[in-house]
Design an enzyme around this catalytic site. Structure first.
Site, short mmCIF file in Angstrom:
data_model
loop_
_atom_site.label_atom_id
_atom_site.label_comp_id
_atom_site.label_asym_id
_atom_site.label_seq_id
_atom_site.Cartn_x
_atom_site.Cartn_y
_atom_site.Cartn_z
N HIS A 13 12.64 12.89 3.96
CA HIS A 13 13.57 13.69 3.15
C HIS A 13 13.31 13.54 1.65
CE1 HIS A 13 17.02 10.49 2.57
NE2 HIS A 13 15.83 10.00 2.29
N GLY A 31 0.81 -1.21 0.00
CA GLY A 31 0.00 0.00 0.00
C GLY A 31 0.84 1.25 0.00
N ASP A 32 0.16 2.39 0.26
CA ASP A 32 0.78 3.70 0.28
C ASP A 32 0.67 4.28 1.68
OD1 ASP A 32 1.99 6.04 -0.52
OD2 ASP A 32 0.66 6.39 -2.22
N PHE A 33 1.08 5.54 1.83
CA PHE A 33 1.06 6.16 3.15
C PHE A 33 -0.36 6.26 3.72
CE2 PHE A 33 4.92 8.01 1.14
CZ PHE A 33 5.86 7.44 1.98
#
Length: 577
Positions: free
Chosen positions: A478, A459-461
């Protein structure tokens, strides 16, 4: 300088006489006028006069032996390679170091005070009608390599810094130096003040062992006085990157290790000849020799009479070495090297150079190429020494006592999560990553025996699982601008309970402008992903914008930091992981 006698034999005889006549305290007073009393005694206790040196140019080995014999000297070993003098001659005469086969002999001398010292004889063979005649004539006249030397009795960093500072207080000026891997010794050179009365202006401090950390500051001071040389070294930095990348692409480190096994050698390995290596890796032997000599100057390999061998630094470029940095060499010498050619475009326009070079962003470009994606994941893991102390962080230690769950967000191939689970057998883990990377992590963590205690989520954030005890966000923020960082942090905050902890691992820019790897990575992130490194107060503001609070900051190796973060106020906990 001793120049009244002509010819190598006469110069060498005068050097022998000088060594016999001197003692440490007398010579220090001659070299550093004004040095006396307690400080003279303190210096004399910490370093002793060991030798005087000169450079000679025999036409052949027999002539060298005759010169030594005429001066009453006996060499008890063959000449060893001189890395430092060879490089100084190469720079001074604009020659390739490979042309200058400089050796060192150290025949002993019994002195009038009963001490046993020696004469250091640098030798460069110059056959009749050689094109090195001009080098020999110049060096005989100028005597650049003639010097007197003191050996440090206690090779401690504090002692070394104190000695260097004391020499500076009495007018001596840093004049280069280096580390010689052939004898495992570090050399600090100084130019004595003009009023010195010893007959020598060049002074050496010799320290057994590898002290390149202290040497770095000494060389920086020297280069500050040599702006053209400093700039030239900076401009050739790209050559170093590509030399290391070529060394890896040709698999020389691995071939060197395979061919070096030798039960007769003291360390179980031997030096490997260039011809043997060239056959193994399919390279031109003369060109490979040039590459290896350059890498020997950098301390990546060392050279002896048997051939070349890996140093501890070079060993990290082997594919199977623990903590291997091979993938980093391929990344920095490959895609990132190409993108840095567009750094001026980034600075001028604000656009990302990587995207200009490859036509798409860093993450999409790597995701479309499985081999490149795997290389990137391995290169990220290559910096894993930064993680060494992290499993002992108090947050993780406390969580381990409760059998808690740790979520590694965008955890790559699982290098960090694997370390945490290995250190704390009662912890459970969840790794959140892109689909193709999750499969790689599943294999690696499975091979380490962590499958039963670890869940894998693609998945993603936005998919950060809720209700865990500890969340880890390592080298993620960063990559992004401030707006995207706030979004990522808000996803974390929504998933966290009131008692959950977030550990953010990043390189933090120093507030005082001191030297740091974070400053270099700030440039790298700007050029390649459009991200940036930040100061601690900048991170604190981003955390606050997401409803989080910076609790404390702990240093990590490689100029890293772990930022401990907690929720500012109550949150909806959602379901347990």
């Amino acid at each position: 300088m001793i120049t009244t006698l002509s010819g190598d034999t006469s110069r060498l005889r005068a050097t022998v006489d000088f060594v016999k006549e001197q003692d440490t305290a007398t010579l220090l007073r001659l070299l550093l006028p004004g040095l006396d009393g307690p400080e003279l005694r303190a210096l004399a206790e910490r370093c002793g006069f060991s030798h005087a040196a000169l450079l000679v140019f025999p036409p052949d080995e027999a002539a060298l032996d005759a010169t030594l014999a005429d001066c009453g000297l006996v060499a008890d070993a063959p000449p060893r390679p001189s890395v430092i003098v060879r490089e100084r001659l190469a720079v001074r005469h604009k020659r390739s170091a490979a042309e200058l086969d400089v050796g060192i002999l150290r025949p002993a001398v019994v002195c009038r005070d009963g001490a046993r010292r020696w004469v250091e004889v640098f030798t460069l063979t110059v056959p009749p009608a050689s094109d090195l005649d001009t080098v020999a004539a110049y060096e005989r006249e100028r005597q650049h390599e003639a010097h007197v030397a003191f050996e440090v009795e206690t090779p401690d960093p504090l002692v070394l810094r104190g000695l260097c500072a004391a020499f500076g207080r009495y007018g001596a000026v840093p004049d280069g130096g280096g580390y010689n891997p052939h004898e495992n010794g570090t050399v600090f050179y100084f130019t004595a003040p003009a009023e010195a009365k010893a007959g020598y202006r060049r002074v050496e401090l010799y320290v057994p062992g590898d002290h390149r950390d202290v040497l770095a500051a000494h060389l920086d001071e020297h280069r500050a006085r040599q702006p053209a040389e400093t700039l030239l070294r900076l401009l050739t930095g790209a050559w170093t990157t590509q030399a290391l990348a070529a060394f890896v692409r040709l698999d020389v480190a691995d071939a060197m290790d395979r061919n070096a096994m030798d039960g007769n050698a003291m360390d179980g390995k031997r030096g490997v000849g260039v011809a043997e290596l060239a056959r193994d890796v399919g390279a031109s032997a003369p060109n490979l020799a040039t590459l290896l000599r350059y890498l020997a100057m950098l301390g990546v390999v060392s050279e002896d009479r048997d051939g070349f061998r890996l140093t501890d630094t070079g060993t990290l470029l082997r594919a199977d070495a623990e903590g291997s940095m091979r993938a980093l060499a391929l990344m920095y010498g490959g895609p990132f090297y190409e993108s840095f050619a567009g750094l001026d475009h980034t600075v001028r326009t604000g656009q990302v150079a990587f995207e200009q070079r490859f036509g798409e962003n860093h993450f999409d470009h790597f995701a479309r190429d499985p081999e490149l994606a795997e290389l990137f994941d391995r290169s990220m893991a290559a910096g894993s020494r930064m993680f060494d102390p992290l499993p002992a962080h108090p947050v993780l230690t406390a969580a381990a006592a409760e059998g808690a769950t740790v979520v590694d967000i965008a955890g790559g191939n699982g290098e960090l999560l694997g370390r945490i689970l290995s250190a704390h057998p009662r912890l459970h883990g969840v790794l959140l990553e892109r689909p193709h990377t999750v499969e790689t992590a599943r294999r690696l963590l499975g091979a380490a025996g962590h499958t039963e205690r670890c869940a894998f989520r693609a998945g993603d954030f936005a998919d950060v699982p809720a209700g865990a005890d500890v969340y880890v966000l390592s080298r993620v923020l960063h990559d992004w601008d401030d707006d995207r960082c706030r979004e990522i942090l808000r996803h974390c905050a929504r998933a966290m309970t009131d008692t959950a902890d977030l550990l953010v691992v990043e390189r933090v820019l120093p507030a005082d402008g001191s030297a740091s790897l974070a400053t270099a990575w700030d440039l790298h992130m700007m050029c390649n992903v459009g991200g940036r490194e930040r100061r601690a107060d900048h991170y604190a503001r981003l955390f606050a914008d997401a409803g989080l609070t910076l609790v404390d900051r702990t240093p990590l190796p490689l100029d890293g930091s772990v930022l401990h973060v907690r929720r500012t106020g109550p949150a909806d906990t959602g379901s347990k992981v």
